[in-house]
Scaffold this motif. Structure first.
Motif, PDB file in Angstrom:
ATOM      1  N   LEU A   1       0.569  -1.341  -0.074  1.00  0.00           N
ATOM      2  CA  LEU A   1       0.230  -0.015   0.426  1.00  0.00           C
ATOM      3  C   LEU A   1       0.717   0.711  -0.161  1.00  0.00           C
ATOM      4  N   PRO A   2       0.450   2.289  -0.631  1.00  0.00           N
ATOM      5  CA  PRO A   2       0.986   3.737  -0.730  1.00  0.00           C
ATOM      6  C   PRO A   2       0.555   4.057   0.527  1.00  0.00           C
ATOM      7  N   ILE A   3       1.921   4.240   1.158  1.00  0.00           N
ATOM      8  CA  ILE A   3       1.939   5.404   2.807  1.00  0.00           C
ATOM      9  C   ILE A   3       2.753   7.025   2.225  1.00  0.00           C
ATOM     10  N   GLY A   4       3.153   7.606   1.206  1.00  0.00           N
ATOM     11  CA  GLY A   4       3.627   8.967   0.927  1.00  0.00           C
ATOM     12  C   GLY A   4       3.186   9.491  -0.081  1.00  0.00           C
ATOM     13  N   ALA A   5       3.521  10.439   0.014  1.00  0.00           N
ATOM     14  CA  ALA A   5       3.118  11.390  -1.140  1.00  0.00           C
ATOM     15  C   ALA A   5       2.226  12.471  -0.901  1.00  0.00           C
ATOM     16  N   TYR A   6       1.460  12.810   0.363  1.00  0.00           N
ATOM     17  CA  TYR A   6      -0.549  12.870   0.645  1.00  0.00           C
ATOM     18  C   TYR A   6       0.538  14.215   0.862  1.00  0.00           C
ATOM     19  N   GLU A   7       1.142  15.616   1.180  1.00  0.00           N
ATOM     20  CA  GLU A   7       0.633  16.882   2.016  1.00  0.00           C
ATOM     21  C   GLU A   7       1.375  17.408   0.498  1.00  0.00           C
ATOM     22  N   PRO A   8       0.015  19.207   0.740  1.00  0.00           N
ATOM     23  CA  PRO A   8      -0.163  19.454   1.544  1.00  0.00           C
ATOM     24  C   PRO A   8      -2.120  18.174   0.921  1.00  0.00           C
ATOM     25  N   ARG A   9      -2.878  18.300   2.512  1.00  0.00           N
ATOM     26  CA  ARG A   9      -3.456  17.184   2.135  1.00  0.00           C
ATOM     27  C   ARG A   9      -4.942  17.897   1.280  1.00  0.00           C
ATOM     28  N   TRP A  10      -4.845  19.448   1.706  1.00  0.00           N
ATOM     29  CA  TRP A  10      -6.544  19.881   0.474  1.00  0.00           C
ATOM     30  C   TRP A  10      -5.807  19.906  -0.946  1.00  0.00           C
ATOM     31  N   PHE A  11      -4.939  19.276  -1.307  1.00  0.00           N
ATOM     32  CA  PHE A  11      -3.940  19.200  -2.472  1.00  0.00           C
ATOM     33  C   PHE A  11      -3.972  17.413  -2.972  1.00  0.00           C
ATOM     34  N   MET A  12      -3.965  16.689  -2.020  1.00  0.00           N
ATOM     35  CA  MET A  12      -3.171  15.404  -2.328  1.00  0.00           C
ATOM     36  C   MET A  12      -4.741  14.493  -2.215  1.00  0.00           C
ATOM     37  N   LYS A  13      -5.470  15.339  -0.799  1.00  0.00           N
ATOM     38  CA  LYS A  13      -6.416  14.108  -0.477  1.00  0.00           C
ATOM     39  C   LYS A  13      -6.936  13.276  -1.916  1.00  0.00           C
ATOM     40  N   GLY A  14      -7.669  13.596  -2.366  1.00  0.00           N
ATOM     41  CA  GLY A  14      -8.597  12.929  -3.157  1.00  0.00           C
ATOM     42  C   GLY A  14      -7.821  11.450  -3.913  1.00  0.00           C
ATOM     43  N   GLN A  15      -6.329  11.527  -3.716  1.00  0.00           N
ATOM     44  CA  GLN A  15      -5.530  11.206  -4.779  1.00  0.00           C
ATOM     45  C   GLN A  15      -4.324  10.028  -3.963  1.00  0.00           C
ATOM     46  N   HIS A  16      -3.950  10.639  -2.860  1.00  0.00           N
ATOM     47  CA  HIS A  16      -3.113  10.054  -1.987  1.00  0.00           C
ATOM     48  C   HIS A  16      -2.718  10.098  -1.373  1.00  0.00           C
ATOM     49  N   GLN A  17      -4.056   8.927  -0.442  1.00  0.00           N
ATOM     50  CA  GLN A  17      -4.023   8.712   0.863  1.00  0.00           C
ATOM     51  C   GLN A  17      -2.597   8.662   1.567  1.00  0.00           C
ATOM     52  N   ASN A  18      -2.568   9.145   3.926  1.00  0.00           N
ATOM     53  CA  ASN A  18      -1.824   9.564   4.223  1.00  0.00           C
ATOM     54  C   ASN A  18      -1.595   7.771   5.135  1.00  0.00           C
ATOM     55  N   PRO A  19      -1.023   7.732   5.893  1.00  0.00           N
ATOM     56  CA  PRO A  19      -0.976   6.544   6.727  1.00  0.00           C
ATOM     57  C   PRO A  19      -1.488   6.364   7.289  1.00  0.00           C
ATOM     58  N   GLU A  20      -2.575   7.288   7.703  1.00  0.00           N
ATOM     59  CA  GLU A  20      -3.545   6.963   9.211  1.00  0.00           C
ATOM     60  C   GLU A  20      -4.972   5.968   7.998  1.00  0.00           C
ATOM     61  N   GLU A  21      -4.620   6.648   6.919  1.00  0.00           N
ATOM     62  CA  GLU A  21      -6.100   6.351   5.790  1.00  0.00           C
ATOM     63  C   GLU A  21      -5.586   4.977   5.076  1.00  0.00           C
ATOM     64  N   ALA A  22      -4.219   4.145   5.070  1.00  0.00           N
ATOM     65  CA  ALA A  22      -3.675   3.399   4.581  1.00  0.00           C
ATOM     66  C   ALA A  22      -3.753   1.659   5.994  1.00  0.00           C
ATOM     67  N   VAL A  23      -3.487   2.275   6.953  1.00  0.00           N
ATOM     68  CA  VAL A  23      -4.190   0.945   7.908  1.00  0.00           C
ATOM     69  C   VAL A  23      -5.634   0.946   8.017  1.00  0.00           C
ATOM     70  N   GLU A  24      -5.895   2.670   8.124  1.00  0.00           N
ATOM     71  CA  GLU A  24      -7.615   1.898   8.242  1.00  0.00           C
ATOM     72  C   GLU A  24      -7.806   1.125   6.949  1.00  0.00           C
ATOM     73  N   GLY A  25      -7.422   0.770   5.844  1.00  0.00           N
ATOM     74  CA  GLY A  25      -7.315   0.690   4.368  1.00  0.00           C
ATOM     75  C   GLY A  25      -6.751  -1.223   5.065  1.00  0.00           C
ATOM     76  N   VAL A  26      -5.790  -1.236   5.551  1.00  0.00           N
ATOM     77  CA  VAL A  26      -5.677  -2.905   6.207  1.00  0.00           C
ATOM     78  C   VAL A  26      -6.824  -3.344   6.800  1.00  0.00           C
ATOM     79  N   ARG A  27      -7.173  -2.668   7.724  1.00  0.00           N
ATOM     80  CA  ARG A  27      -8.007  -2.759   8.707  1.00  0.00           C
ATOM     81  C   ARG A  27      -9.736  -3.606   7.832  1.00  0.00           C
ATOM     82  N   LEU A  28     -10.247  -2.490   6.776  1.00  0.00           N
ATOM     83  CA  LEU A  28     -11.269  -2.867   6.314  1.00  0.00           C
ATOM     84  C   LEU A  28     -10.825  -3.594   4.985  1.00  0.00           C
ATOM     85  N   ALA A  29     -10.229  -3.950   4.242  1.00  0.00           N
ATOM     86  CA  ALA A  29      -9.789  -5.003   3.729  1.00  0.00           C
ATOM     87  C   ALA A  29      -9.527  -5.996   4.257  1.00  0.00           C
ATOM     88  N   ASN A  30      -9.437  -6.129   5.831  1.00  0.00           N
ATOM     89  CA  ASN A  30      -9.079  -7.935   5.562  1.00  0.00           C
ATOM     90  C   ASN A  30      -7.325  -8.108   5.788  1.00  0.00           C
TER      91      ASN A  30
END
Length: 336
Positions: A254-283
């Motif tokens: 899973l990608p964990i980088g290239a995420y700042e600034p969030r207002w510009f990158m949020k739609g296309q690049h997840q941040n580490p917190e979101e990647a961790v949530e993805g681990v939970r959601l996708a089992n």
């Protein structure tokens, strides 16, 4: 008044679908990429990027991989950014191979490597399959694909439209072109599923979203591997769908980088917190993080993704060994 001309897609012509309007691909219910005005605001609006060191070496660089991992064994080695070597079921699979010095249409301009490839091109084992997730320069590098074709002639699997770009440089490439939801039977009992992710594509200023982007699920006789080259979190929609379809995964890449600034990158690049949530959601049983520490594409500091990942794992009550941010050349043997 003369009618405005509809743009022509130079890469793909095909029927409309729930993610293709006849000219451009899109993320259903998703966020489109930023506009030129957004880009100008980011680059010249006072939000300065962190200063990366000129060189960011890795203690793992230069290790030579074994020739093959047979049966249920699974080893993943970081080459750099989104380029990884996956070894399992007697196959060697490369993802988004980039061995060039820059991720740019120019050899003299654009984001430059801060460390050499974790596996040198000359030290690669025999490659059986190449997966290309989308056409951004940090994922689809024609010079690298040309060199790999000369040496290995490995088949390539890539989403709609990217084959046109690749064939301009590698005319005799063996390319399987896929859409979201497609499955490609390979050998040794391996099937590659092409799945949605929330991203976009472009090689220039006039071809935005004219080639498809995708994630891949590598299904072997023993396990499933979920590889995403680039994605926004998109409220976890694609992670939930992947779990519903595939049941869960032995490994998530899973990608964990290239995420700042969030207002510009949020739609296309997840941040580490979101990647961790993805681990939970996708089992996902085990995960490795990529897309950090090689090319500076956004504002965060070079090691900020590692610290943010550790914090997110702690907040989620997940052990740090379950989700590791891989450094250049680092290899992980994934438990069955």
């Amino acid at each position: 008044m003369p009618k405005s001309r509809q743009p022509t897609n130079p890469y793909y012509q095909g029927p409309k679908s729930d993610h293709f309007n006849g000219t451009r691909f899109f993320n259903p219910g998703g966020i489109p990429p930023g506009t030129l005005r957004d880009l100008i605001r980011w680059k010249w609006g006072g939000e300065k990027p962190a200063l990366w060191p000129k060189s960011f070496p890795s203690a793992f660089a230069g290790n030579r991989p074994v020739e093959r991992i047979e049966g249920a064994g699974l080893r993943v080695t970081m080459i750099g950014h989104a380029s990884l070597l996956i070894q399992t079921a007697g196959l060697n699979i490369l993802t988004d191979p980039v061995f060039s010095e820059r991720t740019s249409p120019f050899s003299f301009l654009g984001p430059k490597r801060h460390n050499p490839p974790g596996i040198a091109l000359a030290d690669l084992p025999s490659i059986d399959l190449i997966l290309v997730t989308h056409n951004h320069y940090d994922h689809l590098d024609l010079a690298s694909l040309r060199m790999l074709q000369t040496r290995f002639k490995a088949p390539i699997i890539t989403p709609l439209g990217n084959d046109t770009i690749i064939r301009r440089a590698v005319q005799d490439a063996d390319i399987t072109v896929t859409d979201w939801g497609d499955r490609t039977e390979f050998r040794n009992g391996v099937t590659v599923h092409t799945e949605p992710c929330h991203h976009w594509s472009a090689r220039g200023s006039r071809d935005r979203r004219m080639a498809l982007w995708a994630a891949f699920v590598i299904e072997t006789p023993d396990s499933k591997i979920y590889h995403i080259g680039d994605t926004g979190f998109h409220d976890g929609i694609n992670y939930r769908a992947a779990a519903e379809k595939h049941g869960g995964f032995r490994l998530g890449i899973l990608p964990i980088g290239a995420y700042e600034p969030r207002w510009f990158m949020k739609g296309q690049h997840q941040n580490p917190e979101e990647a961790v949530e993805g681990v939970r959601l996708a089992n996902i049983a085990q995960a490795v993080g990529h897309h950090w520490g090689t090319f500076q594409l956004t504002n965060e500091a070079v090691e900020e993704p590692v610290a943010a990942l550790a914090e997110a794992l702690g907040n989620a009550g997940i052990g740090v060994q379950r989700f590791r941010a891989l450094r250049s050349g680092e290899a992980v043997d994934v438990p069955a």
